[in-house]
Design an enzyme around this catalytic site. Structure first.
Site, PDB file in Angstrom:
ATOM      1  N   ASP A   1     107.754  63.146  79.289  1.00  0.00           N
ATOM      2  CA  ASP A   1     107.943  64.048  80.378  1.00  0.00           C
ATOM      3  C   ASP A   1     106.439  64.372  80.392  1.00  0.00           C
ATOM      4  OD1 ASP A   1     108.710  66.431  81.670  1.00  0.00           O
ATOM      5  OD2 ASP A   1     108.040  67.486  80.064  1.00  0.00           O
TER       6      ASP A   1
ATOM      7  N   ASP B   1     109.380  85.027  89.613  1.00  0.00           N
ATOM      8  CA  ASP B   1     109.524  83.691  89.032  1.00  0.00           C
ATOM      9  C   ASP B   1     108.834  83.561  87.770  1.00  0.00           C
ATOM     10  OD1 ASP B   1     109.369  81.065  88.624  1.00  0.00           O
ATOM     11  OD2 ASP B   1     108.114  80.484  90.611  1.00  0.00           O
TER      12      ASP B   1
ATOM     13  N   THR C   1     116.617  71.448  93.377  1.00  0.00           N
ATOM     14  CA  THR C   1     116.275  71.803  94.598  1.00  0.00           C
ATOM     15  C   THR C   1     114.811  71.874  94.578  1.00  0.00           C
ATOM     16  OG1 THR C   1     115.973  73.966  94.056  1.00  0.00           O
ATOM     17  CG2 THR C   1     118.139  73.505  94.870  1.00  0.00           C
TER      18      THR C   1
HETATM   19  N1  LIG Z   1     108.311  77.615  89.858  1.00  0.00           N
HETATM   20  C1  LIG Z   1     108.415  76.771  90.830  1.00  0.00           C
HETATM   21  N2  LIG Z   1     108.687  77.172  91.928  1.00  0.00           N
HETATM   22  C2  LIG Z   1     109.038  76.238  93.095  1.00  0.00           C
HETATM   23  N3  LIG Z   1     108.862  74.910  92.960  1.00  0.00           N
HETATM   24  C3  LIG Z   1     108.178  74.461  91.695  1.00  0.00           C
HETATM   25  C4  LIG Z   1     108.303  75.249  90.730  1.00  0.00           C
HETATM   26  N4  LIG Z   1     107.712  74.705  89.652  1.00  0.00           N
HETATM   27  C5  LIG Z   1     107.997  73.248  90.003  1.00  0.00           C
HETATM   28  N5  LIG Z   1     108.024  73.234  91.280  1.00  0.00           N
HETATM   29  C6  LIG Z   1     108.390  72.075  91.941  1.00  0.00           C
HETATM   30  O1  LIG Z   1     109.301  71.326  91.620  1.00  0.00           O
HETATM   31  C7  LIG Z   1     108.822  69.882  91.101  1.00  0.00           C
HETATM   32  C8  LIG Z   1     109.421  69.508  89.936  1.00  0.00           C
HETATM   33  O2  LIG Z   1     109.341  70.338  88.967  1.00  0.00           O
HETATM   34  P1  LIG Z   1     108.694  69.999  87.448  1.00  0.00           P
HETATM   35  O3  LIG Z   1     107.327  69.453  87.737  1.00  0.00           O
HETATM   36  O4  LIG Z   1     108.936  71.276  86.487  1.00  0.00           O
HETATM   37  O5  LIG Z   1     109.683  68.775  87.081  1.00  0.00           O
HETATM   38  P2  LIG Z   1     109.819  68.133  85.689  1.00  0.00           P
HETATM   39  O6  LIG Z   1     110.942  67.049  86.257  1.00  0.00           O
HETATM   40  O7  LIG Z   1     109.923  69.142  84.534  1.00  0.00           O
HETATM   41  O8  LIG Z   1     108.626  67.351  85.456  1.00  0.00           O
HETATM   42  P3  LIG Z   1     107.514  67.450  84.383  1.00  0.00           P
HETATM   43  O9  LIG Z   1     107.505  66.258  83.849  1.00  0.00           O
HETATM   44  O10 LIG Z   1     106.244  67.605  85.352  1.00  0.00           O
HETATM   45  O11 LIG Z   1     107.808  68.629  83.260  1.00  0.00           O
HETATM   46  C9  LIG Z   1     107.455  70.150  90.878  1.00  0.00           C
HETATM   47  O12 LIG Z   1     106.317  68.884  91.209  1.00  0.00           O
HETATM   48  C10 LIG Z   1     106.762  71.371  91.967  1.00  0.00           C
HETATM   49  O13 LIG Z   1     106.723  70.523  93.272  1.00  0.00           O
HETATM   50 MG   LIG Z   2     108.954  69.908  82.599  1.00  0.00          MG
END
Ligand SMILES: Nc1ncnc2c1ncn2[C@@H]1O[C@H](COP(=O)(O)OP(=O)(O)OP(=O)(O)O)[C@@H](O)[C@H]1O
Ligand SMILES: [Mg+2]
Ligand SMILES: [K+]
Length: 737
Positions: free
Chosen positions: A329, A366, A404
């Site tokens: 991740d 948030d 989303t």
């Molecule tokens: N608090 C938030 N509010 C709105 N959008 C968000 C928020 N956190 C993340 N995002 C959006 O959602 C996308 C996906 O979330 P996130 O990066 O946490 O996914 P993930 O699958 O956990 O990947 P990672 O390996 O980066 O943790 C982010 O790239 C960002 O564009």
């Molecule tokens: Mg993550």
């Protein structure tokens, strides 16, 4: 609050304050346990050693019988009949064989038991501040920690010991987890993000947090850890069961062979004694591996604990030895995971402060690190005080979800406060205004859906790409509102927020090391492809998957597995949990969410994603050690065969003397020497079984050849030398029987 310096740690390989395996205290305890494990109910679990124990009992009975029926005074011992002395010696060495094997297992368990003691001391009963409601201002009552149940809310303030496992639902605090990890540097635990899990028995150093208790007494992490290091929960792995079946089958075959030899001997008029037959049987069955097998498995788990990794099953440790692909991740695993807002970039016609204010509103509720950092930046840059808060407007927070990729706010009421719900309508009226922030594609789609057009689409794309190419995460902010008599809905993009994250140090070298071990690394992230590519390049992973949802993460793992590959996954988020569960080896960061830790079959207390290198090495070491000692054990038989068969049957079949190539002194001495060697080899190999055969990344083929040479050839040669030496020694001591 910056936690950068707190979270990264050098590649510490050994648990601090760890006890050495050969600590005198542990050796003493293991000696006692070796006798305790003579209990046949315990021995029966190990068929090979059980046969040896039965042999020990029979030879002991035989000795007593000879003693009672022997002509003349039995004592002093020097006057004992040759045969009686021989039976006594064989019987004693058979008992030693069982004791040595028990001792090996007890030694392997020893360090874990000592550690469990230390952990038990960490489990002191503390008092908890149980809250009536999950709010800082709510009244609380003091209750003993064991009275807490799943779902209770507790307030933990600076100086307090966290009374149970759970999830931070409000607040940020520095936590001293040294009671669990042995590491004194404090770590940050905060609500919302992927660092929300706290462990009972650790201590809050600063600030305060509200924790939702997630485990009932007796089912906590500390309880599980104690059971684990004590080996109480250890189950045989499928591989171990298979090997045990093989060893048991060999035992039965040799038992039949030895038993069927006797009628021939009787037929030719010189029956072989029961003692010699038992000695022959014990020497031929695979006692070396049979005696050390469980010690090897326990020692493997223990080596992981020493490196601060808790493996929930031995099977996971073995699987680690065969890993082909590692999925990681991104946020929080490869990077520090503390994405911080650094800039607001408004589109033309939008005031930067308006963008900041909208972003602030969309982030007030948030609880993710991203959300909190946006609030902090907006307040700091534009001196927006507490007057902008959610209390003023009837609104509903829309939390972030990995599906989303957005979060935000729905304002439900007009300025006059006529909230739809207040009018008691069953169907909620559409919100008067909405604000969303999130991944670019998601927000652009949202704006389209709500009647907006992408006026500055090209500029927006350029801004977003620029941020992404630098390895940062762009968050696009948009709003919708209603105008005119018919409440026509309008929508527009306001601008972009830049979120910065930092790649953890030393990644590149470690991924290089994994490559040399033949393991492919793939980074998976919910982030956009440009950000993903930039971080992937910087960290030095082989490949990446961007815009991943929990489903696509799961799909990627299934695809790899369908291709016959063994997959390891490291992660920390709730959205990683399904993938962690599906992977052959799922390693959750201890700093991660409860869901991730429950789904994984290993937990890294240091929250270090490249710990997998050590995990793989330990897994390989375990498999190699078991293979090497099995080879050695079976190769040993060749020599014992030449030592015992001619001696045992020399009177029955004088021609067999041609096989006596070792030139051993007498038949009795030959048999006894073989039994003694067979026992001593177990003791001699205990250090190797506990430490493990060293793993070298030289490829499977060369490694197998090398080990066959050492342990196969060594296994054939060693007993020839050893048995001959013991035989010489017995002659020198005039013990020739
Ligand atoms: N608090 C938030 N509010 C709105 N959008 C968000 C928020 N956190 C993340 N995002 C959006 O959602 C996308 C996906 O979330 P996130 O990066 O946490 O996914 P993930 O699958 O956990 O990947 P990672 O390996 O980066 O943790 C982010 O790239 C960002 O564009
Ligand atoms: Mg993550
Ligand atoms: K043997």
């Amino acid at each position: 609050m910056s936690s950068h310096t707190l979270e990264v740690r050098p590649w510490k390989t050994r648990r601090k304050g760890a006890v050495s395996s050969f600590d005198p205290q542990i050796v003493r305890q293991a000696l006692l346990d070796a006798f305790r494990k003579l209990d046949p109910r315990w021995q029966i679990k190990n068929p090979v050693m059980f046969v040896v124990e039965v042999g020990s009992v029979i030879t002991t009975i035989e000795f007593v019988r000879l003693l009672l029926t022997a002509p003349g005074p039995a004592f002093p011992v020097t006057r004992l009949h040759n045969e009686t002395l021989f039976v006594l010696a064989v019987s004693l060495w058979l008992w030693f064989t069982v004791l040595f094997a028990n001792f090996a297992e007890a030694m392997a368990e020893g360090r874990g038991k000592a550690q469990a003691e230390t952990l038990r001391r960490a489990r002191t009963t503390t008092m908890a501040k149980r809250l009536r409601r999950p709010e800082r201002s709510a009244p609380w009552e003091e209750v003993p920690a064991p009275a807490l149940r799943k779902g209770d809310y507790v307030l933990v303030e600076a100086g307090d010991v966290i009374p149970g496992d759970g999830e931070v639902i409000e607040g940020v605090a520095a936590v001293d987890e040294s009671a669990i990890t042995g590491e004194s540097a404090p770590v940050i635990r905060e609500s919302g993000g992927d660092r929300s899990a706290v462990t009972g028995g650790t201590r809050v150093l600063s600030d305060w947090i509200i924790v939702r208790i997630g485990a009932n007494p007796g089912e906590t992490f500390l309880d599980r850890m104690i059971a684990l290091v004590e080996g109480a929960q250890r189950q045989k792995t499928p591989n171990e069961i298979a090997l045990n079946i093989l060893l048991a089958s060999l035992t039965i075959i040799f038992l039949l062979v030895v038993v069927s030899l006797e009628p021939f001997a009787i037929y030719s008029g010189s029956p072989v004694s029961i003692t010699t037959l038992i000695a022959l049987l014990v020497c031929l069955i695979p006692t070396t591996i049979g005696g050390l097998l469980s010690a090897i498995g326990i020692a493997g788990m223990d080596r992981l604990v020493q490196r601060n990794v808790l493996a929930m099953s031995g099977r996971a440790v073995e699987a680690a030895g065969d890993i082909d692909v590692l999925l990681l991740d991104k946020t929080g695993t490869i990077t520090l995971g503390n994405r911080q807002a650094t800039r607001f970039l408004p589109l033309p016609g939008i005031d930067e402060q308006a963008l900041a204010q909208a972003a602030l509103l969309a982030s007030l509720a948030d609880e993710t690190p991203e959300g909190r950092s946006i609030v902090a930046l907006a307040r700091e840059r534009f001196a927006i005080g507490e007057e902008v808060s959610l209390q003023q407007q009837a609104s509903r927070f829309v939390p972030f979800s990995a599906m989303t990729r957005m979060s935000g706010l729905d304002v439900l009421a007009d300025a006059d406060g006529q909230a739809a719900s207040a009018r008691g309508e069953e169907e909620a009226a559409p919100p008067v205004r909405t604000i969303r922030k999130g991944a670019a594609e998601a927000i652009i789609a949202y704006v389209h859906e709500h009647g907006g057009d992408n006026t500055h689409g090209e500029l927006l794309q350029r801004t977003v790409d620029e941020i992404a190419r630098a390895g940062s995460t762009p968050l696009v902010v948009a709003e919708t509102w209603r105008t005119g008599q018919d409440h026509q809905e309008q929508a527009r993009v306001l601008g972009v927020i830049e979120l910065k994250d930092i790649v953890k140090g030393g990644m590149r070298e470690r991924f290089e090391q994994l490559r040399r071990m033949g393991i492919r690394t793939i980074m998976i992230t919910g982030d956009n492809p440009l950000t993903a590519a930039a971080i992937a390049r910087e960290a030095g992973v082989d490949d990446f998957l961007a815009q991943a949802t929990p489903e696509t993460k799961l799909k990627l793992i299934r695809e790899q597995q369908a291709g016959g590959r063994m997959v390891a996954m490291t992660g920390d988020g709730t959205n990683d949990a399904p993938a962690l569960a599906q992977a052959d080896v799922g390693v959750a960061m201890n700093s991660g969410t409860q869901a991730a830790k429950e789904a994984a079959n290993m937990i890294d207390l240091d929250s270090n994603p490249t710990k997998l290198i050590e995990i793989v090495e330990i897994g390989k070491q375990l498999l190699i050690t078991r293979g090497a000692l099995t080879t050695f054990s079976i190769a040993n038989d060749v020599a014992k065969y030449f030592a015992i068969i001619p001696a045992a049957f020399s009177t029955t079949y004088p021609q067999l003397n041609a096989l006596n190539i070792m030139g051993l002194a007498t038949p009795h001495s030959a048999v006894l020497s073989a039994v003694i060697f067979n026992a001593l080899i177990i003791i001699a190999l205990i250090p190797l079984a506990l430490r493990g055969v060293k793993y070298r990344p030289i490829g499977a083929g060369p490694l197998l050849r090398r080990n066959l040479l050492i342990y196969g050839l060594g296994g054939i040669v060693a007993p020839f030398v050893g048995i001959k030496l013991i035989d010489l020694l017995l002659s020198l001591l005039h013990l020739t029987l």
